[in-house]
Design an enzyme around this catalytic site. Structure first.
Site, PDB file in Angstrom:
ATOM      1  N   PRO A 120       0.809  -1.229   0.000  1.00 45.34           N
ATOM      2  CA  PRO A 120       0.000   0.000   0.000  1.00 45.34           C
ATOM      3  C   PRO A 120       0.837   1.272   0.000  1.00 45.34           C
ATOM      4  O   PRO A 120       0.324   2.350  -0.298  1.00 45.34           O
ATOM      5  CB  PRO A 120      -0.826  -0.114   1.289  1.00 45.34           C
ATOM      6  CG  PRO A 120      -0.123  -1.108   2.134  1.00 45.34           C
ATOM      7  CD  PRO A 120       0.553  -2.047   1.193  1.00 45.34           C
ATOM      8  N   GLU A 156       1.959  -7.566   9.129  1.00 43.53           N
ATOM      9  CA  GLU A 156       2.116  -6.130   9.325  1.00 43.53           C
ATOM     10  C   GLU A 156       2.904  -5.460   8.213  1.00 43.53           C
ATOM     11  O   GLU A 156       2.661  -4.320   7.848  1.00 43.53           O
ATOM     12  CB  GLU A 156       2.795  -5.861  10.672  1.00 43.53           C
ATOM     13  CG  GLU A 156       2.957  -4.393  11.023  1.00 43.53           C
ATOM     14  CD  GLU A 156       1.623  -3.698  11.239  1.00 43.53           C
ATOM     15  OE1 GLU A 156       1.565  -2.457  11.128  1.00 43.53           O
ATOM     16  OE2 GLU A 156       0.622  -4.401  11.521  1.00 43.53           O
ATOM     17  N   ARG A 181      -2.949  -8.740 -20.759  1.00 43.12           N
ATOM     18  CA  ARG A 181      -3.872  -8.454 -21.862  1.00 43.12           C
ATOM     19  C   ARG A 181      -3.260  -7.501 -22.896  1.00 43.12           C
ATOM     20  O   ARG A 181      -3.781  -7.368 -23.999  1.00 43.12           O
ATOM     21  CB  ARG A 181      -5.190  -7.880 -21.327  1.00 43.12           C
ATOM     22  CG  ARG A 181      -5.068  -6.520 -20.677  1.00 43.12           C
ATOM     23  CD  ARG A 181      -6.355  -6.131 -19.959  1.00 43.12           C
ATOM     24  NE  ARG A 181      -7.497  -6.199 -20.821  1.00 43.12           N
ATOM     25  CZ  ARG A 181      -7.850  -5.269 -21.694  1.00 43.12           C
ATOM     26  NH1 ARG A 181      -7.102  -4.183 -21.815  1.00 43.12           N
ATOM     27  NH2 ARG A 181      -8.917  -5.397 -22.436  1.00 43.12           N
ATOM     28  N   ASP A 186      -9.193   1.069 -24.899  1.00 41.83           N
ATOM     29  CA  ASP A 186      -9.676   0.930 -23.526  1.00 41.83           C
ATOM     30  C   ASP A 186      -9.608   2.259 -22.784  1.00 41.83           C
ATOM     31  O   ASP A 186      -8.804   3.135 -23.102  1.00 41.83           O
ATOM     32  CB  ASP A 186      -8.819  -0.078 -22.752  1.00 41.83           C
ATOM     33  CG  ASP A 186      -9.199  -1.511 -23.073  1.00 41.83           C
ATOM     34  OD1 ASP A 186     -10.318  -1.714 -23.557  1.00 41.83           O
ATOM     35  OD2 ASP A 186      -8.380  -2.404 -22.836  1.00 41.83           O
TER      36      ASP A 186
END
Length: 270
Positions: A111, A138, A176, A191
């Site tokens: 993150p 953690e 892809r 896209d």
């Protein structure tokens, strides 16, 4: 392309890697997808891969030794090959080159990492070998970040129980884009985000459904008009839903005027 995933839960990837576009790409030999359980590289009798953090605090931290050993099992690290890191003032172990002389990108799903974007997907799609590290608990021992990985990626500002789902997202987005993976190569080009704008609306048969009809321009057969309509619809949809994206898109004078008129129309409605 070769893709290896370091994870404590390889079973999570079985369905994803064998289904849909990823499954077809693997069956066609366009990508090799593999998982490595880094618990197999634990060095104690309990096969533990985490430990309490030095200095105290809550949670457990992934140990460096199983992670390093797992990566080295995929592509051995030459202890004598190092890359200087002036910012850290240290030498960083440099994975030896694989087939064709290409070095792998070792990607930590975290993150704290760089937010994953379509631009990043296009960058990674040019690589020959990607190694993903999926953590739990953690966090990671900092030496994994400093001396092993080349990239840290996040799929958004929220917390998940592990790096497996984010890794699946990134892998799907990258694979892809590989040549031959999609049946229609134009699909990846048009896209959302590939052009910097959100994608235009799509319609298919029937022409009329419950009184709602397909825009006349799409059934006109006039390809130039269709192309222009789609571009303007992409522009308008981006303005309505993700206006901040327009700051990074180069618009023609005609498109700027058209967008200005749309904004004025909406202001009058308000």
């Amino acid at each position: 392309m070769n893709i290896d995933v370091l994870t404590l839960f390889p079973a999570m990837f079985e369905g994803v890697f064998s289904s849909s576009i990823l499954g077809k790409a693997r069956d066609k030999g366009l990508v090799r997808l593999s998982t490595v359980n880094f618990r197999d590289f634990a060095t104690n009798k309990h096969n533990t891969v985490d430990d309490y953090p030095y200095g105290g605090g809550g949670g457990m931290v992934l140990k460096p030794d199983p992670i390093f050993a797992a990566v080295e099992s995929i592509l051995p690290v030459d202890a004598h090959a190092t890359d200087a890191d002036p910012a850290a003032g240290q030498n960083v172990p440099n994975p030896t080159t694989g087939p064709g002389g290409a070095k792998p990108r070792v990607i930590l799903m975290c993150p704290q990492g760089e937010t994953f974007t379509q631009k990043k997907a296009e960058e990674l799609a040019k690589e020959d070998h990607l190694i993903f590290i999926c953590g739990h608990y953690e966090g990671y021992d900092e030496r994994i970040r400093e001396f092993l990985v080349t990239d840290e990626l996040s799929i958004g500002d929220y917390v998940l129980t592990g790096g497996e789902l984010p890794a699946m997202v990134v892998i799907d987005s990258v694979v892809r884009l590989l040549p031959g993976v999609l049946g229609n190569e134009q699909s990846a080009v048009t896209d959302s985000f590939s052009t910097g704008l959100l994608e235009y609306p799509h319609y298919t048969r029937p022409v009329e459904f419950r009184g709602w009809t397909v825009p006349d321009v799409l059934v006109s057969g006039h390809h130039a008009n269709i192309t222009e309509w789609r571009r303007l619809q992409s522009l308008y949809r981006t303005y309505k839903r993700r206006p901040e994206l327009l700051d990074r898109v180069e618009l023609t004078d005609k498109e700027k005027r058209w967008l200005k008129e749309k904004r004025q129309e909406e202001s009058r409605k308000e």
